[in-house]
Design an enzyme around this catalytic site. Structure first.
Site, PDB file in Angstrom:
ATOM      1  N   GLY A  91      11.439  20.121  18.790  1.00  0.00           N
ATOM      2  CA  GLY A  91      12.615  20.973  18.940  1.00  0.00           C
ATOM      3  C   GLY A  91      12.300  22.313  18.328  1.00  0.00           C
ATOM      4  N   SER A 123       5.249  17.881  18.241  1.00  0.00           N
ATOM      5  CA  SER A 123       5.616  19.303  18.363  1.00  0.00           C
ATOM      6  C   SER A 123       6.104  19.849  17.011  1.00  0.00           C
ATOM      7  CB  SER A 123       6.652  19.447  19.482  1.00  0.00           C
ATOM      8  OG  SER A 123       6.809  20.796  19.840  1.00  0.00           O
ATOM      9  N   ALA A 124       7.380  20.215  16.876  1.00  0.00           N
ATOM     10  CA  ALA A 124       7.877  20.717  15.583  1.00  0.00           C
ATOM     11  C   ALA A 124       7.608  19.719  14.455  1.00  0.00           C
ATOM     12  CB  ALA A 124       9.373  21.017  15.673  1.00  0.00           C
ATOM     13  N   HIS A 160       1.574  22.440  21.833  1.00  0.00           N
ATOM     14  CA  HIS A 160       1.744  22.976  23.198  1.00  0.00           C
ATOM     15  C   HIS A 160       0.774  24.126  23.441  1.00  0.00           C
ATOM     16  CE1 HIS A 160       5.532  20.726  23.725  1.00  0.00           C
ATOM     17  NE2 HIS A 160       5.901  21.177  22.546  1.00  0.00           N
ATOM     18  N   GLU A 195      -1.323  19.825  25.238  1.00  0.00           N
ATOM     19  CA  GLU A 195      -0.467  18.682  25.575  1.00  0.00           C
ATOM     20  C   GLU A 195      -1.317  17.492  26.005  1.00  0.00           C
ATOM     21  OE1 GLU A 195       2.412  20.211  28.307  1.00  0.00           O
ATOM     22  OE2 GLU A 195       3.496  21.220  26.703  1.00  0.00           O
TER      23      GLU A 195
END
Lengths: 234, 234
Positions: A91, A123-124, A160, A195
């Site tokens: 997020g 991710s985050a 990413h 990714e």
């Protein structure tokens, strides 16, 4: 130290279900564990903590692992002390880091993971495994009291990670340009994590894993590719 | 108030020289002015303040306008008070905002521009014309003491606005997704400013200008396109 960590570039591959490609990784990381705490603070798209936790719980339920949102505990630090493992979803990294700092949980979570409790980030949730969040791609929609993160690995991540798209005449900075700008200010190495790839930490050993090589940026040197299966010694 | 401002998405169009497409805009904005101050603090690619100022000076020299870097003054606040106009170049918005706040210049520059001295910004230099820098695309390579900016216009900007590229399977957030995440936290309207476009402020009148429509984001509503020549009343 008996670290047991997965830091993934993304939760979801194009056209796949949430966490689908990570299923074998999750099974190995959380082997023998039947419940974990989910950290929902990054709130992708502004989704509520409850809704985000339900999404994670759905994916983990298929693996026989119960998920409880960190936001549901009246004493989240105590909950982290008692937890068996952790997953922090993606997020907005600014939202995530602000919450963890303001609730005094960044160091608590770091200690729990460094003491051997399995941790997965996407991710985050992977960004906060780095030394600081200053190579995030996210928009600074809130102002965290600090950009420092857990430093579970001795470098920063850029999830990413994406190469320049040929033929696009857009003049905004490429990802590589941005990371090189970071290195005009700081010397922390940066792993550009494409990714489908993730970082695996087992004790003192850190390796690149997944379907794509990582792009490695160190201050003052040319960037280079690192193939899956390679040790990450930066 | 007699504001006289240009906030451009980018300094440079693909395949063109630095500031080339803005030449007619610069001539009109700085009409009758033979010297301006350049704010070089955004340092694109880590370029030095001197080198960046030389680049800007080269482009303005062709228009008969002398450029001096703000970093060269022993008392930059006094220099801003005495200046005839300003141009703030693009680069990293976090670097730019940190310098302006730490040197106590954000409010000084704001006052000078609100009192009628012409101001042009490009990219990061346009971001600081908004209410805050929290819709920048830049990487947080330094930690500014505040995200607040000059608020020369009653909204935020997203320079280099880009639509999703069809056929790209990358799962990083689109620009539109990021701006919508901003609106889960703040209600400030956001102008997605495509390359080749700029915002023109003359006194109380704010208009969209350039070769492409802007994408307008307001909290709780669907985004919409705004054609060049249209008033910007958000």
């Amino acid at each position: 130290m008996n670290k047991n960590i997965v830091l993934a570039s993304t939760s979801t591959l194009f056209g796949e279900a949430y966490l689908q490609y990570l299923t074998p990784v999750i099974k190995e990381l959380f082997e023998g564990i039947d419940e974990i705490i989910f950290v929902p603070f990054a709130r992708p798209g502004g989704i509520s903590h409850d809704d985000y936790t339900a999404k994670a719980a759905g994916a983990f339920a298929e693996l026989g692992i119960k998920v409880t949102g960190l936001h549901t505990f009246s004493d989240p630090a105590a909950a982290i002390h008692q937890a068996k493992g952790f997953f922090t979803g993606g997020g907005n990294t600014f939202l995530l880091v602000k919450q963890l700092h303001e609730q005094g949980l960044m160091q608590v979570l770091k200690n729990a993971v460094e003491n051997g409790k399995p941790y997965m980030g996407a991710s985050a949730g992977s960004n906060i495994g780095g030394i600081n969040m200053q190579t995030t791609n996210d928009m600074p929609i809130v102002y965290p009291p600090s950009f420092d993160t857990m430093g579970l690995v001795p470098f920063n991540l850029n999830p990413h990670y994406i190469d320049p798209i040929p033929g696009v005449a857009h003049m905004g900075e490429t990802r590589e340009t941005r990371i090189k700008e970071f290195h005009t200010q700081q010397t922390i190495p940066v792993v550009g994590l494409r990714e489908g790839s993730w970082i695996r930490v087992k004790g003192r050993h850190i390796t690149m894993e997944g379907s794509q090589p990582a792009k490695i940026f160190t201050a003052g040197n040319a960037a280079y590719e690192l193939e899956p299966g390679s040790p990450l010694n930066l």
